[in-house]
Design a protein around this motif. Sequence first.
Motif, PDB file in Angstrom:
ATOM      1  N   ALA A  17       0.823  -1.212   0.000  1.00 13.07           N
ATOM      2  CA  ALA A  17       0.000   0.000   0.000  1.00 13.07           C
ATOM      3  C   ALA A  17       0.861   1.268   0.000  1.00 13.07           C
ATOM      4  O   ALA A  17       0.555   2.227  -0.711  1.00 13.07           O
ATOM      5  N   ALA A  18       1.924   1.256   0.760  1.00 13.53           N
ATOM      6  CA  ALA A  18       2.740   2.464   0.911  1.00 13.53           C
ATOM      7  C   ALA A  18       3.800   2.635  -0.172  1.00 13.53           C
ATOM      8  O   ALA A  18       4.150   3.761  -0.524  1.00 13.53           O
ATOM      9  N   HIS A  19       4.312   1.510  -0.710  1.00  9.55           N
ATOM     10  CA  HIS A  19       5.477   1.609  -1.596  1.00  9.55           C
ATOM     11  C   HIS A  19       5.387   0.769  -2.869  1.00  9.55           C
ATOM     12  O   HIS A  19       6.324   0.774  -3.674  1.00  9.55           O
ATOM     13  N   GLY A  20       4.293   0.026  -3.046  1.00  9.27           N
ATOM     14  CA  GLY A  20       4.184  -0.859  -4.199  1.00  9.27           C
ATOM     15  C   GLY A  20       5.211  -1.975  -4.172  1.00  9.27           C
ATOM     16  O   GLY A  20       5.651  -2.470  -5.203  1.00  9.27           O
ATOM     17  N   LEU A  21       5.570  -2.381  -2.974  1.00 13.11           N
ATOM     18  CA  LEU A  21       6.653  -3.330  -2.753  1.00 13.11           C
ATOM     19  C   LEU A  21       6.132  -4.509  -1.943  1.00 13.11           C
ATOM     20  O   LEU A  21       5.584  -4.329  -0.853  1.00 13.11           O
ATOM     21  N   ALA A  22       6.271  -5.727  -2.465  1.00 15.34           N
ATOM     22  CA  ALA A  22       5.864  -6.919  -1.713  1.00 15.34           C
ATOM     23  C   ALA A  22       6.856  -7.162  -0.583  1.00 15.34           C
ATOM     24  O   ALA A  22       8.025  -6.757  -0.651  1.00 15.34           O
ATOM     25  N   ALA A  23       6.409  -7.852   0.456  1.00 12.99           N
ATOM     26  CA  ALA A  23       7.286  -8.162   1.587  1.00 12.99           C
ATOM     27  C   ALA A  23       8.499  -8.959   1.132  1.00 12.99           C
ATOM     28  O   ALA A  23       9.619  -8.722   1.603  1.00 12.99           O
ATOM     29  N   ARG A  67      13.194  -5.434 -13.442  1.00 19.26           N
ATOM     30  CA  ARG A  67      12.219  -4.717 -14.278  1.00 19.26           C
ATOM     31  C   ARG A  67      11.695  -3.462 -13.584  1.00 19.26           C
ATOM     32  O   ARG A  67      11.398  -2.461 -14.223  1.00 19.26           O
ATOM     33  N   ALA A  68      11.572  -3.529 -12.261  1.00 18.52           N
ATOM     34  CA  ALA A  68      11.119  -2.367 -11.490  1.00 18.52           C
ATOM     35  C   ALA A  68      12.196  -1.298 -11.388  1.00 18.52           C
ATOM     36  O   ALA A  68      11.922  -0.170 -10.966  1.00 18.52           O
ATOM     37  N   GLY A  69      13.428  -1.648 -11.766  1.00 13.84           N
ATOM     38  CA  GLY A  69      14.528  -0.698 -11.683  1.00 13.84           C
ATOM     39  C   GLY A  69      15.189  -0.630 -10.321  1.00 13.84           C
ATOM     40  O   GLY A  69      15.974   0.271 -10.053  1.00 13.84           O
ATOM     41  N   TRP A  70      14.908  -1.614  -9.451  1.00 13.70           N
ATOM     42  CA  TRP A  70      15.432  -1.594  -8.090  1.00 13.70           C
ATOM     43  C   TRP A  70      16.757  -2.320  -7.941  1.00 13.70           C
ATOM     44  O   TRP A  70      17.470  -2.096  -6.961  1.00 13.70           O
ATOM     45  N   ILE A  71      17.066  -3.220  -8.871  1.00 15.51           N
ATOM     46  CA  ILE A  71      18.373  -3.884  -8.868  1.00 15.51           C
ATOM     47  C   ILE A  71      18.900  -3.934 -10.290  1.00 15.51           C
ATOM     48  O   ILE A  71      18.161  -3.717 -11.254  1.00 15.51           O
ATOM     49  N   ALA A  72      20.180  -4.226 -10.400  1.00 20.04           N
ATOM     50  CA  ALA A  72      20.810  -4.448 -11.706  1.00 20.04           C
ATOM     51  C   ALA A  72      21.691  -5.680 -11.581  1.00 20.04           C
ATOM     52  O   ALA A  72      22.163  -6.020 -10.488  1.00 20.04           O
ATOM     53  N   VAL A  97      22.996  -6.040  -7.695  1.00 18.70           N
ATOM     54  CA  VAL A  97      23.309  -4.817  -6.953  1.00 18.70           C
ATOM     55  C   VAL A  97      22.086  -3.909  -6.907  1.00 18.70           C
ATOM     56  O   VAL A  97      21.301  -3.856  -7.853  1.00 18.70           O
ATOM     57  N   LEU A  98      21.935  -3.229  -5.797  1.00 24.74           N
ATOM     58  CA  LEU A  98      20.867  -2.241  -5.667  1.00 24.74           C
ATOM     59  C   LEU A  98      21.155  -1.048  -6.562  1.00 24.74           C
ATOM     60  O   LEU A  98      22.294  -0.588  -6.642  1.00 24.74           O
ATOM     61  N   THR A  99      20.127  -0.527  -7.187  1.00 30.08           N
ATOM     62  CA  THR A  99      20.245   0.719  -7.924  1.00 30.08           C
ATOM     63  C   THR A  99      19.919   1.868  -6.964  1.00 30.08           C
ATOM     64  O   THR A  99      19.483   1.638  -5.828  1.00 30.08           O
ATOM     65  N   ALA A 100      20.092   3.083  -7.423  1.00 34.14           N
ATOM     66  CA  ALA A 100      19.722   4.237  -6.597  1.00 34.14           C
ATOM     67  C   ALA A 100      18.227   4.193  -6.279  1.00 34.14           C
ATOM     68  O   ALA A 100      17.810   4.468  -5.145  1.00 34.14           O
ATOM     69  N   ALA A 101      17.411   3.801  -7.259  1.00 36.21           N
ATOM     70  CA  ALA A 101      15.964   3.687  -7.029  1.00 36.21           C
ATOM     71  C   ALA A 101      15.667   2.594  -6.007  1.00 36.21           C
ATOM     72  O   ALA A 101      14.780   2.753  -5.158  1.00 36.21           O
ATOM     73  N   GLY A 102      16.392   1.486  -6.072  1.00 32.77           N
ATOM     74  CA  GLY A 102      16.207   0.402  -5.110  1.00 32.77           C
ATOM     75  C   GLY A 102      16.581   0.835  -3.706  1.00 32.77           C
ATOM     76  O   GLY A 102      15.882   0.525  -2.736  1.00 32.77           O
ATOM     77  N   SER A 103      17.680   1.557  -3.584  1.00 30.32           N
ATOM     78  CA  SER A 103      18.101   2.060  -2.270  1.00 30.32           C
ATOM     79  C   SER A 103      17.075   3.030  -1.706  1.00 30.32           C
ATOM     80  O   SER A 103      16.776   3.005  -0.514  1.00 30.32           O
ATOM     81  N   SER A 104      16.519   3.859  -2.579  1.00 28.99           N
ATOM     82  CA  SER A 104      15.535   4.846  -2.145  1.00 28.99           C
ATOM     83  C   SER A 104      14.252   4.181  -1.657  1.00 28.99           C
ATOM     84  O   SER A 104      13.745   4.505  -0.579  1.00 28.99           O
ATOM     85  N   VAL A 105      13.711   3.243  -2.451  1.00 23.35           N
ATOM     86  CA  VAL A 105      12.477   2.584  -2.029  1.00 23.35           C
ATOM     87  C   VAL A 105      12.725   1.756  -0.773  1.00 23.35           C
ATOM     88  O   VAL A 105      11.861   1.676   0.110  1.00 23.35           O
TER      89      VAL A 105
END
Length: 151
Positions: free
Chosen positions: A29-35, A75-80, A94-102
């Motif tokens: 709900a808050a981040h569009g991120l599954a547990a 695909r979500a851009g959270w890792i590469a 590796v975490l991307t900047a977007a992954g680190s942020s979320v």
Amino acid sequence: MASTSADLFDDLVRCETRLYNAADQRLRAAHGLAASQFEFLRYLRGHAEARVADVATNFAAGFGAISKGMDRLERAGWIAREQHPRDRRSSVLVLTAAGSSVLEQAEETFGALLAELVEPAADAADLAATARVLARLRSALEEARVGTPAG
């Protein structure tokens, strides 16, 4: 009536299921991120040069399922996926900047959830003792490779 290992198992599994479901609902709900995605991102942040096989081992899950999960994170851009620095046949996650942020934002949500649901049920000493017992149990199970998927 004395508590048994079977009672512990029952309570542990039911608590885990309820907490995991609550975390999943709140994070989606808050981040569009599954547990599960949240857990994967946390693991990758703390484990440089992690490969899909490393993630699968840590989570006691099948390689194929973890690989698909990493595909979704990519695909979500959270890792590469990057070439392994010492093994050209392998890639690291590796975490991307977007992954680190979320992840950073989701950790605030997750921390608030635990404070709301777990902390009222036990004081700091109880939580610390429970964490020690579960860490020892997890370590023993992992060392003996108990519950490791066949595939």
